[in-house]
Motif scaffolding. Structure first.
Motif, PDB file in Angstrom:
ATOM      1  N   TYR A 180      58.726  44.648 113.556  1.00  0.00           N
ATOM      2  CA  TYR A 180      57.567  43.810 113.873  1.00  0.00           C
ATOM      3  C   TYR A 180      56.477  43.971 112.807  1.00  0.00           C
ATOM      4  CZ  TYR A 180      59.772  42.976 118.354  1.00  0.00           C
ATOM      5  OH  TYR A 180      60.656  42.601 119.326  1.00  0.00           O
ATOM      6  N   GLU A 184      55.115  40.822 110.954  1.00  0.00           N
ATOM      7  CA  GLU A 184      53.688  40.454 110.913  1.00  0.00           C
ATOM      8  C   GLU A 184      53.247  40.230 109.461  1.00  0.00           C
ATOM      9  OE1 GLU A 184      52.487  43.957 112.952  1.00  0.00           O
ATOM     10  OE2 GLU A 184      53.169  43.172 114.881  1.00  0.00           O
TER      11      GLU A 184
ATOM     12  N   LYS B 175      48.150  46.561 113.225  1.00  0.00           N
ATOM     13  CA  LYS B 175      48.881  45.374 113.703  1.00  0.00           C
ATOM     14  C   LYS B 175      47.921  44.200 113.880  1.00  0.00           C
ATOM     15  CE  LYS B 175      52.352  45.690 116.811  1.00  0.00           C
ATOM     16  NZ  LYS B 175      53.618  45.783 116.057  1.00  0.00           N
ATOM     17  N   ASN B 179      47.833  40.579 111.947  1.00  0.00           N
ATOM     18  CA  ASN B 179      47.887  39.314 112.681  1.00  0.00           C
ATOM     19  C   ASN B 179      46.643  38.467 112.436  1.00  0.00           C
ATOM     20  OD1 ASN B 179      50.407  39.655 113.917  1.00  0.00           O
ATOM     21  ND2 ASN B 179      49.523  40.922 115.543  1.00  0.00           N
ATOM     22  N   SER B 207      48.360  41.978 120.304  1.00  0.00           N
ATOM     23  CA  SER B 207      49.112  42.290 119.084  1.00  0.00           C
ATOM     24  C   SER B 207      50.240  43.262 119.398  1.00  0.00           C
ATOM     25  CB  SER B 207      48.186  42.895 118.020  1.00  0.00           C
ATOM     26  OG  SER B 207      47.298  41.899 117.539  1.00  0.00           O
TER      27      SER B 207
END
Lengths: 457, 399
Positions: A180, A184, B175, B179, B207
């Motif tokens: 992930y 991202e 994260k 994003n 997230s």
């Protein structure tokens, strides 16, 4: 005159040759935001997520159209099958590239070289193509030929080494976490390349090392070594300056609360709510440094008090007094979380009727763009679901040509060698400790909380 | 020198701590023009350890130095009318404003979205917050561990019989920062096509919750609730101890694996058994298999195993310490670590490009700014302030 708001990436076409998470998750996010993503897969080599974790654990019949993880990673995409070992299959792919903006893949460089699908090859077909390769360790270098899964890159990056209980081995969560992280960064990389292309008309090659993206998120550990020559020991849930900072038991089986009392005010409020106001003035805990020095003793005392509470109730009380705290949500709590519900975080998606899967809620996105919102969720494609649309409508193959492609096995609608993974029964999984519990009325609970979407006109 | 991908994108950066600064670092290192606005006391991240040579000081936090490369830095006291007015003037010719205050802060400063939109209708405003801009948890306090708990990642992280765990350091923040950078560019793409701005809402909790394979799905598909597994069940790709560290063998869960190859590779005839020869059988006999694997791996050396496995195309991983990451021939070949000169620390080594863009390379064009380093140049060039104005503002504690 009000026009419907449009997703930002409408008009962008992406060809995806992805597997598992790193590229599929990223392309799903771009598909959600309006890109037309055409996902290519092989009937010869079944995508793992089509063969594992299927609805109701039922691996009979067309199980490959019931894979939960496949649905999770591939929303809003068009799906085609193509045999790239066949020259005609490869030529169809090249034709698709010639009318696309982005080509994204996460195979090893060896595979891409064998099929002559490197950037130098593709730019001859489409000079302004953006090609994105996502590999475990990078497209170049001595490790470039090594395959990788999420845990391999989490290990190589330094992240796993820093993580774990203070007295234990390195640790990682029960998901391929860094896939992930890579995904991202891949969304970001594609957007940066699209911005550049919009301004200059130029495409380029984007080379994503999943390990590098993970290392990029632990800079202080890496720089502590480069600058100070030091590697900090693993410290579990402890914080380098804050105490209390940890995960404490609550009433019930395997239920917990995370608490991080960041300053003296939060600490005093915590003592008050737990009914232990005397701790606030205890010299062992009266200021931040004292609490940090005596943190193990403090954690033990707190655990004795939190165990008397229900986790959500304690969270509400603590947050009401400004103390940073959160119930440790299990997967059901997460699905039914009232905050995420009010935010509309889960999006209910309908499935093709041949699957017998009811409409189900799926996690959506961590962002909201009210001026250019995501498109309504369409389920991930059945195997070969959009062969006709893509090859027929987009590439103008006639019905006869399509039938011929199918006869030669270049396209198809089912795996050549279907081999699902049969998971043990839920009782056995609970016995093994893989699952905390299971509920037999879950279908009713899910459909009541997440009714099917109302059909848009 | 090749241009960055985001050449011409002007960003006003009101962020602090980790999530917001990582977002704007990604933008800045790939070519955006980022002006970081700090309160006169500075971004609190300047006080986060570890420090250069363990000496505290506003330019010694290694995390701060990393998170703020390629940005220009100014100070503004937004609680003074003059400071606020200057910020609004900067808004006028910016493409993007990024902030990660608690959701009530921007409105309380008089900088709610309608006000910003009125000043510059094309402005993309990006707000990063713990739980998003609305909903019952909006004003909840949080940091990384609370986000792990409420994001659903903590419950499935750690040992079966111990308390749930989180990653070390600031993963939830990173994260969300990544994003937010993606969402910024989605909104910018829309802005470049239509001229329209908007207010983007990025949630740290979401997230985490948007990247959890087979967690919520397990419940919606089977009614089962996952938990932290005992070491020997289910998923076989688990960290195992070697004689000199830790390795991640992948003995295979996929349907296509040739089990005889695994048995040969591990030189473990006891694994040549129907109990282990298929993925379904391995799941059913996971505990026994786990014990055998543990015994085998304790006699091996991690890098020997890692390289030997990849010769056979078995997907193995190796757990590397920061020291090993720095020495890793792959990272070296890729030129991952870079030296950046800074007026206080001098030349030190940083992690560099998270990914490579061949046409528009990553480039940390300058070190993190010292506090107010670019006050004169930014306020003079962008706002036309003269030297005496700046001196007066300094005296009035506006900058």
């Amino acid at each position: 005159m009000s026009q419907p708001l449009e997703a930002p990436l409408r008009g962008v076409r992406i060809i995806e040759m992805g597997q598992l998470i790193a590229i599929p998750w990223a392309m799903k996010m771009l598909a959600d935001m309006g890109a037309q993503v055409i996902r290519m897969e092989s009937c010869e080599r079944l995508e793992s997520y089509r063969g594992d974790s299927v609805y109701l654990n039922d691996v009979s019949g067309e199980f490959w159209n019931r894979g939960a993880n496949f649905y999770e990673q591939n929303r809003n995409k068009l799906g085609i099958t193509l045999d790239l070992n066949n020259a005609e299959g490869l030529s169809i792919l090249r034709q698709l590239v010639s009318i696309s903006d982005v080509f994204a893949e996460n195979f090893t460089p060896r595979v891409i070289k064998n099929f002559k699908l490197e950037y130098a090859d593709l730019r001859k077909i489409r000079p302004d193509i953006i090609m994105v390769s996502s590999t475990g360790f990078g497209y170049t270098g001595p490790w470039s030929g090594f395959g990788a899964t999420g845990p391999s890159t989490e290990g190589a990056s330094g992240m796993a080494y820093m993580t774990g209980y203070a007295d234990g081995p390195p640790a990682m969560p029960e998901i391929p976490y860094t896939d992930y992280t890579a995904g991202e960064h891949t969304v970001y990389a594609v957007m940066a390349a699209l911005m550049h292309r919009l301004r200059t008309g130029q495409g380029q090659f984007v080379d994503i090392s999943q390990t590098q993206t993970a290392s990029a998120t632990i800079p202080e550990a890496l720089m502590d070594f480069t600058v100070n020559g030091r590697i900090q020991p693993r410290m579990g849930n402890q914080h380098p300056t804050i105490s209390p900072h940890g995960c404490y038991p609550c009433q019930g089986d395997d239920l917990w609360i995370a608490i991080a009392a960041k300053d003296d005010d939060q600490w005093r409020a915590l003592c008050r709510i737990l009914g232990r106001e005397e701790w606030a003035n205890d010299q062992r805990f009266s200021h931040q440094l004292a609490r940090w020095t005596n943190r193990l003793e403090l954690d033990g005392l707190l655990a004795g008090e939190t165990g008397k509470w229900q986790a959500h109730e304690l969270m509400k009380q603590l947050q009401g007094d400004g103390v940073s705290a959160g119930a440790v949500l299990d997967s059901k709590d997460l699905l039914f979380d009232p905050h995420l519900k009010e935010r509309g975080f889960y999006e209910v998606v309908s499935h093709n009727s041949i699957t017998d899967i009811p409409p189900l809620p799926y996690a959506s996105r961590p962002w909201k763009l009210p001026g250019s919102p995501a498109v309504p969720g369409q389920a991930a494609p059945l195997m070969g679901e959009h062969n006709k649309l893509v090859l027929g409508e987009l590439l103008c193959r006639s019905d006869a040509e399509m039938a011929d492609l199918e006869r030669q096995g270049i396209i198809g609608y089912a795996p050549v060698d279907p081999r699902p993974v049969q998971r043990p029964s839920l009782d056995e999984q609970v016995r093994q400790g893989r699952m905390q519990r299971y509920e037999t009325d879950f279908q009713q609970q899910v459909s009541e909380a997440f009714p099917p979407p109302v059909k848009a006109r | 020198m090749a241009q960055g991908a985001l050449e011409g994108v002007k960003v006003l950066d009101l962020t602090h701590h980790v999530a917001g600064p990582y977002c704007t670092k990604l933008l800045a290192d790939f070519g955006a023009d980022v002006v970081k606005v700090e309160r006169p006391g500075g971004d609190p991240a300047r006080r986060i350890p570890p420090f250069y040579h363990d000496e505290t000081g506003p330019d010694n936090s290694l995390l701060f130095l990393y998170l703020n490369t390629s940005k220009q830095g100014v100070t503004l006291n937004l609680k003074t009318p003059r400071g606020l007015k200057m910020l609004k003037e900067l808004v006028r010719d910016s493409d993007v404003l990024v902030e990660n205050f608690a959701p009530t802060v921007m409105p309380s400063l008089g900088l709610d979205y309608p006000t910003l939109e009125e000043i510059n209708p094309s402005l993309v405003v990006v707000s990063i917050s713990n739980f998003g801009q609305n909903g019952p948890y909006r004003d909840y306090k949080a940091n990384d561990i609370v986000e792990y708990a409420l994001g659903g990642l903590m419950y499935i992280f750690g040992s079966y019989d111990r308390e749930p765990l989180k990653h070390a350091l600031h993963q939830a923040q990173f994260k969300a920062g990544t994003n937010a950078a993606s969402a910024t560019l989605m909104a910018m793409y829309h802005q470049r096509l239509t001229g329209e701005g908007q207010h983007v809402d990025v949630s740290i909790q979401e997230s985490i919750a948007s990247g959890l394979r087979d967690v919520v799905n397990n419940y919606t598909n089977t009614g089962a609730v996952r938990r932290r597994q005992p070491n020997h069940s289910g998923d076989l790709t688990r960290i195992r101890q070697t004689s000199d560290g830790y390795i991640l063998p992948n003995p295979g869960i996929g349907a296509g694996l040739n089990w005889n190859g695994v048995v040969d590779f591990l030189e473990a005839p006891e694994l040549d058994d129907d109990k282990f020869s298929t993925p379904s059988a391995r799941l059913a006999n996971a505990e026994e298999l786990g014990d055998i694997l543990d015994r085998i791996f304790r006699t091996k050396k991690k890098f020997d195993m890692f390289f030997a496995a990849h010769e056979k195309r078995f997907i193995y991983g190796v757990i590397q310490s920061p020291e090993e990451v720095l020495a890793d021939e792959q990272f070296r070949h890729r030129g991952y670590f870079v030296e950046i000169d800074h007026p206080v620390t001098g030349l030190i080594t940083y992690p560099g490009a998270p990914f490579l863009m061949e046409g528009t390379p990553w480039n940390a064009i300058r070190p993190a700014p010292t506090l107010g380093q670019h006050n004169s140049s930014v306020f003079q060039e962008r706002l036309g302030c003269a030297g005496e104005d700046l001196a007066r503002m300094r005296a009035m504690e506006v900058i």
